[in-house]
Every structure is written in C-alpha cells, then in structure tokens.
Write an enzyme that holds these catalytic residues in place. Structure first.
Site, PDB file in Angstrom:
ATOM      1  N   ASN A  15      51.908 109.349  50.571  1.00  0.00           N
ATOM      2  CA  ASN A  15      53.083 108.493  50.828  1.00  0.00           C
ATOM      3  C   ASN A  15      54.377 109.299  50.710  1.00  0.00           C
ATOM      4  O   ASN A  15      55.293 109.113  51.511  1.00  0.00           O
ATOM      5  CB  ASN A  15      53.093 107.289  49.879  1.00  0.00           C
ATOM      6  N   ARG A  66      54.477 105.534  24.916  1.00  0.00           N
ATOM      7  CA  ARG A  66      55.045 105.219  26.235  1.00  0.00           C
ATOM      8  C   ARG A  66      56.570 105.257  26.210  1.00  0.00           C
ATOM      9  O   ARG A  66      57.186 105.835  27.102  1.00  0.00           O
ATOM     10  CB  ARG A  66      54.564 103.848  26.713  1.00  0.00           C
ATOM     11  N   ILE A  93      51.963 102.738  33.716  1.00  0.00           N
ATOM     12  CA  ILE A  93      52.733 101.505  33.514  1.00  0.00           C
ATOM     13  C   ILE A  93      54.050 101.870  32.825  1.00  0.00           C
ATOM     14  O   ILE A  93      54.064 102.660  31.879  1.00  0.00           O
ATOM     15  CB  ILE A  93      51.919 100.493  32.680  1.00  0.00           C
ATOM     16  N   LEU A  94      55.138 101.300  33.329  1.00  0.00           N
ATOM     17  CA  LEU A  94      56.471 101.636  32.834  1.00  0.00           C
ATOM     18  C   LEU A  94      56.964 100.604  31.825  1.00  0.00           C
ATOM     19  O   LEU A  94      56.705  99.406  31.971  1.00  0.00           O
ATOM     20  CB  LEU A  94      57.440 101.721  34.020  1.00  0.00           C
ATOM     21  N   ASN A 108      57.875 100.180  44.693  1.00  0.00           N
ATOM     22  CA  ASN A 108      56.502 100.669  44.553  1.00  0.00           C
ATOM     23  C   ASN A 108      55.700 100.246  45.770  1.00  0.00           C
ATOM     24  O   ASN A 108      56.033  99.255  46.419  1.00  0.00           O
ATOM     25  CB  ASN A 108      55.874 100.049  43.299  1.00  0.00           C
ATOM     26  N   HIS A 110      51.827  99.026  46.550  1.00  0.00           N
ATOM     27  CA  HIS A 110      50.606  98.593  45.870  1.00  0.00           C
ATOM     28  C   HIS A 110      49.536  98.315  46.922  1.00  0.00           C
ATOM     29  O   HIS A 110      49.814  97.653  47.919  1.00  0.00           O
ATOM     30  CB  HIS A 110      50.904  97.326  45.057  1.00  0.00           C
ATOM     31  N   THR A 142      59.741  95.422  38.611  1.00  0.00           N
ATOM     32  CA  THR A 142      60.337  94.703  37.479  1.00  0.00           C
ATOM     33  C   THR A 142      59.416  94.928  36.277  1.00  0.00           C
ATOM     34  O   THR A 142      58.305  95.448  36.441  1.00  0.00           O
ATOM     35  CB  THR A 142      60.458  93.198  37.801  1.00  0.00           C
ATOM     36  N   GLN A 174      48.407 102.094  56.941  1.00  0.00           N
ATOM     37  CA  GLN A 174      49.519 101.120  56.981  1.00  0.00           C
ATOM     38  C   GLN A 174      50.594 101.474  55.953  1.00  0.00           C
ATOM     39  O   GLN A 174      51.787 101.295  56.207  1.00  0.00           O
ATOM     40  CB  GLN A 174      48.995  99.697  56.726  1.00  0.00           C
TER      41      GLN A 174
HETATM   42  N1  NHR Z   1      55.429  99.345  35.619  1.00  0.00           N
HETATM   43  C1  NHR Z   1      55.986  98.142  35.544  1.00  0.00           C
HETATM   44  N2  NHR Z   1      56.577  97.813  34.383  1.00  0.00           N
HETATM   45  N3  NHR Z   1      55.976  97.239  36.554  1.00  0.00           N
HETATM   46  C2  NHR Z   1      55.337  97.547  37.686  1.00  0.00           C
HETATM   47  O1  NHR Z   1      55.325  96.649  38.672  1.00  0.00           O
HETATM   48  C3  NHR Z   1      54.693  98.803  37.840  1.00  0.00           C
HETATM   49  C4  NHR Z   1      54.764  99.692  36.761  1.00  0.00           C
HETATM   50  C5  NHR Z   1      54.126 100.946  36.819  1.00  0.00           C
HETATM   51  C6  NHR Z   1      53.394 101.292  37.939  1.00  0.00           C
HETATM   52  C7  NHR Z   1      52.339 100.727  40.130  1.00  0.00           C
HETATM   53  C8  NHR Z   1      51.071  99.883  39.944  1.00  0.00           C
HETATM   54  C9  NHR Z   1      50.288  99.696  41.247  1.00  0.00           C
HETATM   55  O2  NHR Z   1      50.841  99.778  42.334  1.00  0.00           O
HETATM   56  C10 NHR Z   1      53.285 100.395  39.012  1.00  0.00           C
HETATM   57  C11 NHR Z   1      53.940  99.157  38.979  1.00  0.00           C
HETATM   58  C12 NHR Z   1      49.294 101.848  37.225  1.00  0.00           C
HETATM   59  C13 NHR Z   1      48.647 100.842  36.523  1.00  0.00           C
HETATM   60  C14 NHR Z   1      47.821 101.142  35.290  1.00  0.00           C
HETATM   61  O3  NHR Z   1      47.115 100.286  34.788  1.00  0.00           O
HETATM   62  C15 NHR Z   1      48.793  99.532  36.951  1.00  0.00           C
HETATM   63  C16 NHR Z   1      49.571  99.250  38.067  1.00  0.00           C
HETATM   64  C17 NHR Z   1      50.231 100.264  38.765  1.00  0.00           C
HETATM   65  C18 NHR Z   1      50.069 101.571  38.339  1.00  0.00           C
HETATM   66  N4  NHR Z   1      47.906 102.384  34.720  1.00  0.00           N
HETATM   67  C19 NHR Z   1      47.203 102.845  33.538  1.00  0.00           C
HETATM   68  C20 NHR Z   1      48.150 102.906  32.326  1.00  0.00           C
HETATM   69  O4  NHR Z   1      47.631 102.788  31.198  1.00  0.00           O
HETATM   70  C21 NHR Z   1      46.659 104.243  33.712  1.00  0.00           C
HETATM   71  C22 NHR Z   1      45.677 104.334  34.844  1.00  0.00           C
HETATM   72  C23 NHR Z   1      45.366 105.790  35.250  1.00  0.00           C
HETATM   73  O5  NHR Z   1      45.987 106.738  34.754  1.00  0.00           O
HETATM   74  O6  NHR Z   1      44.517 105.939  36.152  1.00  0.00           O
HETATM   75  O7  NHR Z   1      49.367 103.107  32.488  1.00  0.00           O
HETATM   76  O8  NHR Z   1      49.072  99.376  41.176  1.00  0.00           O
HETATM   77  C1  GAR Z   2      48.146 104.691  47.491  1.00  0.00           C
HETATM   78  O1  GAR Z   2      47.087 104.102  48.202  1.00  0.00           O
HETATM   79  C2  GAR Z   2      48.845 103.648  46.643  1.00  0.00           C
HETATM   80  O2  GAR Z   2      48.856 102.375  47.220  1.00  0.00           O
HETATM   81  C3  GAR Z   2      47.992 103.645  45.420  1.00  0.00           C
HETATM   82  O3  GAR Z   2      47.600 104.979  45.211  1.00  0.00           O
HETATM   83  C4  GAR Z   2      47.597 105.677  46.453  1.00  0.00           C
HETATM   84  C5  GAR Z   2      48.452 106.902  46.312  1.00  0.00           C
HETATM   85  O4  GAR Z   2      48.248 107.752  47.377  1.00  0.00           O
HETATM   86  N1  GAR Z   2      48.734 103.178  44.290  1.00  0.00           N
HETATM   87  C6  GAR Z   2      48.152 102.677  43.237  1.00  0.00           C
HETATM   88  O5  GAR Z   2      46.963 102.473  43.172  1.00  0.00           O
HETATM   89  C7  GAR Z   2      49.086 102.364  42.112  1.00  0.00           C
HETATM   90  N2  GAR Z   2      48.322 101.828  41.034  1.00  0.00           N
HETATM   91  P1  GAR Z   2      49.208 109.017  47.615  1.00  0.00           P
HETATM   92  O6  GAR Z   2      49.312 109.767  46.308  1.00  0.00           O
HETATM   93  O7  GAR Z   2      48.467 109.821  48.644  1.00  0.00           O
HETATM   94  O8  GAR Z   2      50.516 108.503  48.112  1.00  0.00           O
END
Ligand code: NHR
Ligand code: GAR
Length: 216
Positions: A15, A66, A93-94, A108, A110, A142, A174
């Site tokens: 991306n 974190r 996660i932020l 982001n 997703h 958010t 996409q």
């Molecule tokens: N943070 C907040 N507060 N709000 C959102 O909407 C966020 C965010 C951080 C990342 C991307 C999200 C996705 O597109 C994103 C949105 C990671 C996890 C997760 O569980 C969940 C959602 C997303 C990204 N991460 C684990 C953790 O403990 C680690 C998983 C790993 O390292 O493989 O942080 O899906």
């Molecule tokens: C993308 O498919 C994105 O939607 C997904 O990880 C891939 C990253 O690809 N994101 C998540 O799953 C967030 N939890 P890229 O590193 O090649 O852009």
C-alpha cells in the site's frame, strides 16, 4: 499545496508502494517525509529507501509498555510536521493518547467491509461465515479499534472457488486503488472528519463511506 505525509507500516508495504507511485505520477498532491516501521525487517523499509524517503525504525519489543512506545513514535513523527498519518499495514493497536494527538488526520486501510469484521484474520473469518461479499475500507482512526468513520470502501465478490489466499489478492488489488484515492482526496482538502462522520466536498457520507463496487 502539497500535503506532508508520514506513513506507518509493519510489513511488505504494497500500500505504501501504491501511494508512492501515485505521488510520482502527480495523482496525489503530497510528499512522504518519513516511513516509520515497528519491525526492523519490514520490506516497507526497502521500498522507502529505494524512493529516497527517510526511514525510522522503532521496535515495539524494546519498549516497556504501549504508552512508552506510542510516546516515542510521537517524538519521532512530530519533527516532520505531518498533516496526514497513513497506517499502511501497521499492526500495533494505538493508545487513545496517540489517536487523540492525530485525530482527524490519521487514516487506516482495513481488509474488510467495516463495520463488519473488525480485528484480525478477516479473510478466513469471511470464508468461515459463508459470506458472498468482502472488501476493504479506508477509515479515519479513532481510539476505538476499527471504529472511526469510513471514507471509501471497495466491494469484491466471494465465490466457492475462493480461499484465504485468493481473497488476499482480490482485496489487496482494490486496496491499491482506494487507498491512494483517499489520500489524494485528503491532500486536496476534500475529505474531513466532522462529528464522527466523514464529509466529501462538505457533504456527509453514509456509514459505508464512498463505495467502489468492482463486481461485474
Ligand atoms: N489503533 C486504534 N486505537 N484504533 C484503530 O482503529 C486502529 C489502531 C491500530 C491499528 C489497524 C487495524 C486493522 O486495520 C489499526 C487500527 C492491529 C491489530 C492488533 O490486534 C488490530 C487492528 C489493526 C491492527 N494488533 C496486535 C496488538 O497487540 C498485534 C498483532 C500482530 O503484531 O500481528 O497490537 O486491522
Ligand atoms: C493490507 O492488506 C492491509 O489491509 C492489512 O495488511 C495488509 C498490509 O499489506 N492490514 C491489516 O491487516 C491491519 N490489521 P502491505 O504491507 O503490503 O500494505
């Protein structure tokens, strides 16, 4: 006017690449001033270096908590004075503090049709549920995970031939269209987050955001 962008990534960075390509093609009125990765081995770092973009590595494993990690990220990001933060496959996660700091200027992508299938492992969950449609969503970030207002959503079909790998490919194809589109709109000042809603050209979008339906 060029939008100053910082990209956060954890993985392959396809991306990131799609966005860099559209900047190079003058389709996005912006520039990426830094790419930050939490994984030192992320291929996104190589892509940034090839494009001459400064990279920052902050390994989350070397922080106690974190909040400490997120504080270090803010300290690394803010000197670049970004107008937009792009999460491109960023997997940590932020904290609420981090999200509030960049509220309305962090997006982001997703791999699901939010608000369905928040969280991880979306492709397998969609298959297990026997869904006939799937897709991806660009949304404002958010504090509540995967819950910020949608900007653009792309829909793909799911057939009996599909498996997790074919879905990844379909959905990512996409992603590489709608993510640069959303960044271009933001850079042009066309999309804003107002009262937990996205507006495009001052008009509020519905819950899905702007929908791109690639099904024939
Ligand atoms: N943070 C907040 N507060 N709000 C959102 O909407 C966020 C965010 C951080 C990342 C991307 C999200 C996705 O597109 C994103 C949105 C990671 C996890 C997760 O569980 C969940 C959602 C997303 C990204 N991460 C684990 C953790 O403990 C680690 C998983 C790993 O390292 O493989 O942080 O899906
Ligand atoms: C993308 O498919 C994105 O939607 C997904 O990880 C891939 C990253 O690809 N994101 C998540 O799953 C967030 N939890 P890229 O590193 O090649 O852009």
């Amino acid at each position: 006017m060029s939008c100053n962008i910082v990209v956060l990534a954890s993985g392959s960075g396809s991306n990131l690449q799609a966005i860099m390509d559209q900047i190079a093609d003058n389709k996005i009125s912006g520039r990426i001033s830094a790419v930050l990765c939490n994984r030192p081995e992320a291929y996104a770092l190589e892509r940034a270096k090839k494009a001459g973009i400064p990279t920052i590595v902050l390994d989350h494993k070397s922080f106690d908590s974190r909040p400490a990690f997120d504080k270090a990220m803010i300290e690394a990001i803010d000197p670049h004075k970004p107008e937009l933060i792009v999460l491109a496959g960023f997997m940590r996660i932020l904290t609420p503090e981090f999200c509030e700091h960049y509220l309305g200027r962090m997006i982001n992508i997703h791999p699901a049709l939010l608000p369905s299938y928040k969280g991880l492992n979306t492709h397998q969950r969609v298959l297990d549920a026997g869904e006939s449609v799937h897709g991806c969503t660009v949304h404002f970030v958010t504090p509540d995970l995967d819950d910020g207002p949608n900007i653009i959503q792309a829909v793909v079909d799911v057939t009996s031939e599909d498996n997790a790998e074919t879905l990844v490919n379909k959905v990512q194809q996409q992603e590489h269209i709608i993510y640069p589109q959303a960044v271009a709109w933001f850079a042009e000042g066309r999309i804003k987050m107002i009262d937990q809603r996205t507006t495009l050209d001052e008009k509020p979008l519905g819950e899905t955001g702007y929908v791109v339906d690639s099904r024939t």
